[in-house]
Scaffold this motif. Structure first.
Motif, PDB file in Angstrom:
ATOM      1  N   TYR A 127     -44.219  22.936 -14.950  1.00  0.00           N
ATOM      2  CA  TYR A 127     -44.406  22.624 -16.424  1.00  0.00           C
ATOM      3  C   TYR A 127     -42.466  22.800 -17.518  1.00  0.00           C
ATOM      4  N   ASP A 128     -42.825  21.845 -17.546  1.00  0.00           N
ATOM      5  CA  ASP A 128     -41.316  21.809 -19.116  1.00  0.00           C
ATOM      6  C   ASP A 128     -41.669  22.461 -19.899  1.00  0.00           C
ATOM      7  N   LYS A 129     -42.485  22.776 -19.937  1.00  0.00           N
ATOM      8  CA  LYS A 129     -42.727  23.153 -21.613  1.00  0.00           C
ATOM      9  C   LYS A 129     -43.986  24.909 -21.597  1.00  0.00           C
ATOM     10  N   PRO A 130     -43.535  25.714 -22.719  1.00  0.00           N
ATOM     11  CA  PRO A 130     -44.890  26.829 -22.377  1.00  0.00           C
ATOM     12  C   PRO A 130     -46.517  26.575 -22.390  1.00  0.00           C
ATOM     13  N   ALA A 131     -47.184  26.969 -21.992  1.00  0.00           N
ATOM     14  CA  ALA A 131     -48.551  26.699 -22.322  1.00  0.00           C
ATOM     15  C   ALA A 131     -48.810  26.341 -23.696  1.00  0.00           C
ATOM     16  N   GLU A 132     -49.194  25.761 -23.913  1.00  0.00           N
ATOM     17  CA  GLU A 132     -50.141  25.909 -25.421  1.00  0.00           C
ATOM     18  C   GLU A 132     -51.512  26.496 -25.505  1.00  0.00           C
ATOM     19  N   LYS A 133     -52.036  26.506 -24.522  1.00  0.00           N
ATOM     20  CA  LYS A 133     -53.670  26.831 -24.179  1.00  0.00           C
ATOM     21  C   LYS A 133     -53.573  27.436 -23.057  1.00  0.00           C
ATOM     22  N   TRP A 134     -55.193  27.785 -22.583  1.00  0.00           N
ATOM     23  CA  TRP A 134     -55.706  28.651 -21.892  1.00  0.00           C
ATOM     24  C   TRP A 134     -55.624  27.526 -20.362  1.00  0.00           C
ATOM     25  N   THR A 135     -56.471  26.625 -20.878  1.00  0.00           N
ATOM     26  CA  THR A 135     -56.650  25.790 -19.427  1.00  0.00           C
ATOM     27  C   THR A 135     -54.778  25.091 -19.080  1.00  0.00           C
ATOM     28  N   ASP A 136     -53.564  25.018 -20.157  1.00  0.00           N
ATOM     29  CA  ASP A 136     -52.124  24.816 -19.248  1.00  0.00           C
ATOM     30  C   ASP A 136     -51.079  26.246 -18.966  1.00  0.00           C
ATOM     31  N   ALA A 137     -52.115  27.277 -18.877  1.00  0.00           N
ATOM     32  CA  ALA A 137     -51.718  28.835 -18.615  1.00  0.00           C
ATOM     33  C   ALA A 137     -51.857  28.818 -16.866  1.00  0.00           C
ATOM     34  N   LEU A 138     -50.874  29.625 -16.836  1.00  0.00           N
ATOM     35  CA  LEU A 138     -50.895  29.973 -15.035  1.00  0.00           C
ATOM     36  C   LEU A 138     -51.358  31.163 -14.112  1.00  0.00           C
ATOM     37  N   PRO A 139     -52.791  30.985 -13.982  1.00  0.00           N
ATOM     38  CA  PRO A 139     -53.052  32.288 -13.134  1.00  0.00           C
ATOM     39  C   PRO A 139     -53.084  33.151 -12.188  1.00  0.00           C
TER      40      PRO A 139
END
Length: 941
Positions: free
Chosen positions: A31-43
Motif C-alpha cells: 500500500y502507498d499509505k498507512p492503515a486508517e482502520k483495523w481492516t487496513d492494517a497488516l497481520p
C-alpha cells in the motif's frame, strides 16, 4: 490400461527447490499509505502472538493479541436434569408443535450461563441506581463541554473511539430548533433500534421507554414543545454486546404526528453530545467465553517534515511487514515480524543516516484493569486482568538500541538519536489448560526476554524465516499475470477481474496459507478461532470463539490439500479434549454414552447447547470435527495417527448409536432435537445431521478395518447406517433440507447445510449418486449465489464439486469483491487487507475461499485424483506445485490454453494411484518416495 512406472528422481530437488523457484514472483500485499482502520492494517503472527500493523509515520499503532486471553473461567457448562425433558421435547416435535418444543428446550435443555444465578438481583439493583440520579434536567446535560458522538452507530457504540468494551449507562443529548409551523402539533420522535433499554426525555419530560430491539417511535405532546430550542435526552442502558442507536440513519428523525418520516422531517443523525454515567454494570450471564484483545503498542515519532516514497507491505515469502519512507532527506525503514522460535514480536527500525531514530514507545489496553510499570532502563511491562473472568496477562517491551539513548519516562520507552532500534514484545497469560489457570505469565515473559537478549536481530530473523518457510515453501501457485499486478493491493481489489489480474487469485491463496501458518502452529495452545488470532474488540463478533456448525471446520479446509497438514495439530488437540468434556454433556443432556458437541465451544471447552433453542441445539459438531480426523488419515495414510484418533471417532459414533430414534412417520432413524444450522428452528432429523452421521459411521467402519480392530462395533454401525433416513428429493426437484418437503425456492439463507454431503462430505457424489447430485445442484441454484464471506467460500467449493468451473469462478469473483463501499453497508467480500468480510471480519472465508480454488483444480474424494475438474475459462494457464491428494500423493501440474500439459506425482506411501483427466484414466503402482511424470494425456514420460 494399468501400467507400472518407476521414475526415480531427487525428490527434495523436484518438490522443494522447484517450488522455491516458482515462488520468485512477488508475493506481497502492499500500500502507498498507512492503515486508517483495523481492516487496513497488516497481520503478523506466530501461532499464539498476533499483531496488526498500521504503519503510521508520525504515530504507529501495533495492536496485539495472545491467543489464550479470554473471558470466563473453568466451570461446568451442563444443565442438570436436562435429559429428563428430552422425551417431551421429541414428542412435541413429532406432533408438529415446534414453538412449544423450543419454549420447553429453551427453559430446561440449554447449557448454563456463567453468572446466571445472581444476575437478576444484581441487574435490578444496578438499574435502580442508574435511574435514581443524573436526570436530564441536571445542568450536566446542558454543558457544552460534553464529547460528541456521531449517531447512529449501526455496529454499536463500541466502534467509536474510547467506547470499545463499554457496557453500562450512557446519556445522549440532542438540541434542535422547532419550526414555527410545528407549534401546537403533536410530534413523532423516531429513534430506531436502541440496545438495550432507553429512557427518552423531551425537554425534561419522559416520553417513552422500550426494551429490546423494537423500533422506537414516541409521541411528543404539543404542550411539551418549546418555541425555538428543544432538547432530546436519552438514557441508554446497555448490559452486554452492542450498545446505542443501531438502526440506519433514516430512522433518526422528528416530524409532525400527522405526517411520515420524509424529506420534511428534521433529521437527527449526526452529532449528539454524550455522557458515560456508569460503565460497570453487573457481569452479564454468558453461555461461553469471548476471545480478548491484549493491548496496544504505540510508537510516537519526534521527526517532523514532509514525507515521500511511503510504502507499507506484507511479504508472504518471509512473513514480515515492512514500512519505508523518506523524510527530511533520510530514508527510514521498519520491519515487523512475529517469531515462533523466539516467541516474540520484533520491530526493527533503521535510518540511512546516523542518529535519526527518535520516538517514544508506550503501552495501552482496552481492559479496565491494566497497569504499566518500568522494569529496567530498557524495559516496560503491561499487566492486564480480565474483569469478566479469571485470566490475566503480562507483556514486556524491551528496546535494543544502537548508538543512541534509551530511558523510561512516565511509563514509556523514550529513544533518542539512535542509529538503529529493535523492540521485542513478549506476552503470556496464566492459562495452562481448560482446567488449570495457575500459570505465571511474568516468569514466562522474563525467560523469553532473557533468551532473546543472548541473540542478535539477524539471528532472530534467520531463525524466523527458516521456521516459517518450512511450511510456506511446500506449495506454490501461478495462475497467470495481468496488467494490474503491480498496483497497490487495495487498488487491485477495487479493479479486480480474473482477466486483468489472475495473479490476485494466486496471492489470495497464498495469503490464506500465510494466515493459517500465522494463527495455527503445532505448538499453539488453541486452533484458529473465528478471527484467527487477531481481534481488537472487548466484545468481538460472536465472541471470536470456535463456531462448530461450519466456521472452525472451514478454517482448516485448506490444511491438507495446500500442504499444511502439520498445522492441524491444535485442531486435533482440541478435538481430543472436547471428546472428554463432551462426555458430560452426552450424559447430562441425553443420558447417553460417548460424547457430543453443539454449535460452539470456547477456551474452556464448553459443549452444551447455547444461545437459543431454535439454533443452539445441534448435535453434530463433534461428528463433523471427526471428519477432519479421517481426512487427515486419507491424505497422510498415517496409521499411528489413526490409532490415536479412533477412540474419539468411536466416542462420537457411540453417542448417535444410542440417541438416534425412529421417526414415527417414516420408520427411519433420525437425530432429534436438532436444527439445520441457524435455519428453520428446532426440528427432528435435519438432512445435514443425517449426512454427517452417515459420514461418521462410514469412516469409523473404515478406520476399524484399517486398524484391524472393533469388528463388533463396526457391525453395529453397518446395521444402523442402513436405517438412517436417506437424502430425499422434494417437489421442486430439490434436495430436501428437512424430513418434510417444505423448502422455499425463494429462500436465500446463507447456510446451505443440506449440501454438506456434497462438500465437505462425500454422502453425495457424481459416481455414486448422480441423481441426488442434480437435486443438490437445484437446491444450490434456488438458494442463490449471494452470501456472507464464508457462505460464498462454501459455495465455491460446492460448485467445484458440481464441476461447473465458470460458475465457481463467478463466486470467487464475488468473494474478492470490495466489502466496503463508501458510506454504504458492508457486504460479503474482502477488506483492503484481504481479510474476509462476513461482514464483519471472519477469517473462515479466507481459508474456505483458498480451499475452493484448489478444489476447482484438484479433487480426490472419490478414490482417484481428478485433474482440473472445474477449470474455469478465465484461468486458461497455470501451474501448481506441492498440492496434495488423498492416498498420500503430492502433485505438480501445469496447464496451458485450458488443457493439462504435464504432471508429476510424488508418492509418500507407495499406494496405487488412479488419475483421471478429460475421459482418460490411468492407474499406476507407486514406490514410496519416488516420482512419476506424465504428459497432458497421462502418458508416462
Amino acid at each position: 490400461m494399468k501400467r507400472l512406472f518407476y521414475i526415480i528422481l531427487s525428490v527434495p530437488l523436484l518438490f522443494t527447490a522447484a517450488t522455491l523457484q516458482a515462488q520468485q514472483k512477488p508475493l506481497k500485499l502492499w500500500y502507498d499509505k498507512p492503515a486508517e482502520k483495523w481492516t487496513d492494517a497488516l497481520p503478523i503472527g506466530n501461532g499464539s502472538l498476533g499483531a496488526m500493523i498500521y504503519g503510521g509515520v508520525a504515530n504507529d499503532h501495533i495492536q496485539f493479541n495472545e491467543q489464550t486471553l479470554w473471558t470466563g473461567r473453568p466451570r461446568k457448562y451442563q444443565r442438570d436434569g436436562a435429559a429428563s425433558y428430552l422425551p417431551k421435547i421429541r414428542q412435541l416435535l413429532f406432533e408438529g408443535k415446534q414453538a412449544e418444543a423450543e419454549a420447553l428446550a429453551g427453559k430446561y435443555f440449554m447449557g448454563t450461563k456463567d453468572g446466571e444465578l445472581t444476575y437478576s438481583a444484581d441487574s435490578l439493583k444496578w438499574t435502580q441506581m442508574m435511574r435514581s440520579y443524573h436526570l436530564p434536567q441536571d445542568p450536566l446535560f446542558h454543558s457544552n463541554n460534553l464529547p460528541v458522538m456521531t449517531l447512529p452507530t449501526e455496529q454499536g457504540w463500541e466502534k467509536e473511539s474510547g467506547m470499545d468494551g463499554v457496557d453500562g449507562a450512557v446519556w445522549f443529548i440532542k438540541e434542535f430548533s422547532l419550526p414555527k409551523e410545528w407549534l401546537g402539533k403533536n410530534l413523532t420522535l423516531s429513534l430506531g433500534r436502541i440496545r438495550d433499554i432507553d429512557f427518552t426525555y423531551f425537554n425534561g419530560v419522559q416520553v417513552g421507554s422500550t426494551s429490546g430491539t423494537t423500533y422506537r417511535k414516541y409521541v411528543i405532546k404539543a404542550g411539551d414543545l418549546h418555541a425555538g430550542t428543544n432538547i432530546i435526552a436519552v438514557q441508554v442502558l446497555n448490559y452486554n454486546d452492542k450498545g446505542g442507536f443501531t438502526s440506519g440513519a433514516k430512522e433518526l428523525a422528528i416530524y409532525p404526528e400527522s405526517t411520515q418520516n420524509d424529506d420534511n422531517a428534521i433529521k437527527l443523525k449526526g452529532a449528539w453530545k454524550y455522557f458515560i454515567q456508569d460503565s460497570n454494570p453487573p457481569q452479564f450471564p454468558a453461555y461461553q467465553a469471548s476471545y480478548q484483545p491484549f493491548g496496544d503498542l504505540f510508537l510516537n515519532f519526534n521527526t517532523k517534515g514532509e514525507v515521500s516514497d511511503y510504502k507499507r507491505a506484507l511479504d508472504l515469502k518471509n512473513a514480515a511487514t515492512n514500512v519505508s519512507y523518506t523524510q527530511n532527506g533520510v530514508n527510514f525503514t521498519r520491519e515487523y515480524l512475529s517469531s515462533t522460535p523466539d516467541k516474540a514480536i520484533a520491530v526493527h527500525l533503521k535510518a540511512d543516516k546516523p542518529g535519526q531514530i527518535n520516538f517514544d514507545a508506550l503501552f495501552s489496553s482496552l481492559h479496565k484493569l491494566f497497569a504499566i510499570k518500568q522494569v529496567d532502563a530498557h524495559t516496560i511491562k503491561l499487566s492486564v486482568q480480565i474483569t469478566q473472568g479469571t485470566l490475566k496477562g503480562t507483556a514486556y517491551l524491551y528496546a535494543d538500541v544502537r548508538n543512541g539513548k534509551v530511558s523510561v519516562v512516565k511509563g514509556r520507552l523514550s529513544i533518542a538519536n539512535a542509529d538503529e532500534v529493535t523492540l521485542y514484545l513478549v506476552a503470556a497469560t496464566n492459562f495452562k489448560n481448560y482446567k488449570d489457570v495457575s500459570g505465571d505469565p511474568d516468569a514466562i515473559c522474563k525467560q523469553r526476554l532473557q533468551n532473546i537478549k543472548a541473540k542478535t536481530y539477524a539471528q532472530i530473523v534467520k531463525a524466523h524465516i527458516a521456521d516459517y518457510q518450512h511450511y510456506f515453501n511446500k506449495f506454490s501457485v501461478d495462475l497467470g499475470t495481468g496488467k494490474n499486478e503491480n498496483l497497490p493491493t487495495d487498488e487491485r481489489i477495487r479493479l479486480y477481474n480474473p482477466t486483468d489480474d489472475p495473479g490476485l487469485l494466486s496471492l489470495y491463496m497464498q495469503y490464506a496459507r500465510y494466515l493459517l501458518i500465522s494463527s495455527s502452529r503445532p505448538n499453539s495452545a488453541l486452533p484458529a478461532n473465528l478471527q484467527g488470532i487477531w481481534n481488537d474488540q472487548i466484545t468481538p463478533p460472536w465472541g471470536s470463539k470456535f463456531t462448530t456448525n461450519i466456521n472452525l471446520e472451514m478454517n482448516y479446509w485448506p490444511s491438507e490439500e495446500l500442504n499444511l497438514t502439520e498445522l492441524n495439530k491444535p485442531l486435533f488437540n482440541i478435538i481430543s479434549q472436547l471428546s472428554q468434556t463432551g462426555k458430560a454433556t452426552a450424559k447430562i443432556h441425553y443420558d447417553a454414552p460417548g460424547w457430543v458437541l453443539h454449535h460452539n465451544t470456547d477456551i474452556w471447552l464448553g459443549t452444551a447447547p447455547i444461545n437459543a433453542s431454535n439454533h443452539g441445539i445441534w448435535q453434530s459438531g463433534g461428528a463433523w470435527l471427526c471428519h477432519h480426523l479421517w481426512e487427515h488419515y486419507l491424505f497422510t495414510q498415517d496409521k499411528v495417527f489413526l490409532q490415536k484418533a479412533y477412540p474419539e471417532m468411536k466416542g462420537a459414533a457411540e453417542f448417535f448409536v444410542n440417541t438416534l430414534v425412529k421417526d414415527p412417520k417414516t420408520g427411519y432413524l433420525i437425530s432429534t432435537p436438532s436444527n439445520s444450522p441457524e435455519h428453520g428452528g428446532l426440528v427432528a432429523g435435519p438432512t445435514m445431521d443425517r449426512q454427517i452421521i452417515r459420514d461418521l459411521f462410514k469412516n469409523c467402519i473404515a478406520a476399524a478395518k484399517v486398524l484391524h480392530t472393533d469388528e463388533a462395533f463396526a457391525k453395529i454401525l453397518e446395521d444402523k447406517y442402513k436405517l438412517i433416513a436417506p437424502n430425499q428429493v422434494g417437489k421442486y426437484g430439490q434436495l430436501q433440507e428437512w424430513m418434510e418437503d417444505k423448502d422455499d425456492t425463494a429462500d436465500t439463507h446463507r447456510h446451505v447445510s443440506h449440501l454438506w454431503g456434497v462438500f465437505p462430505g462425500t454422502d453425495i457424489t457424481w459416481d455414486n449418486s448422480p441423481a441426488m447430485m442434480h437435486a443438490a445442484e437445484k437446491s444450490f441454484r434456488y438458494r442463490g449465489d449471494d452470501g456472507t464471506g464464508w457462505s460464498l467460500a462454501w459455495k465455491v467449493n460446492l460448485m467445484a464439486r458440481f464441476k461447473h468451473g465458470d460458475h465457481a469462478m463467478l463466486l470467487v469473483n464475488k468473494l474478492l469483491s470490495v466489502a466496503e463501499n463508501g458510506s454504504a453497508k458492508e457486504r460479503g467480500g474482502v477488506y483492503h487487507n484481504l481479510f474476509d468480510a462476513h461482514p464483519p471480519f471472519q477469517i473462515d472465508g479466507n481459508f474456505g475461499g483458498a480451499a475452493g480454488i484448489a478444489e476447482m483444480l484438484i479433487q480426490s474424494q472419490q478414490g482417484y485424483i481428478d485433474l482440473l475438474p472445474a477449470l474455469p475459462t478465465a484461468l486458461p494457464n497455470g501451474e501448481l506445485k506441492g498440492i496434495c491428494a488423498r492416498g498420500g500423493f503430492v502433485l505438480n501440474l501445469v496447464w496451458k490454453d485450458g488443457k493439462l500439459k504435464s504432471l508429476d506425482v510424488l508418492s509418500k506411501t507407495g499406494n496405487t494411484c488412479t488419475l483421471k483427466y478429460s475421459g482418460i484414466t490411468q492407474t499406476i503402482k507407486t514406490i514410496k518416495g519416488k516420482v512419476c511424470h506424465f504428459n497432458g494425456s497421462l502418458k508416462a514420460i
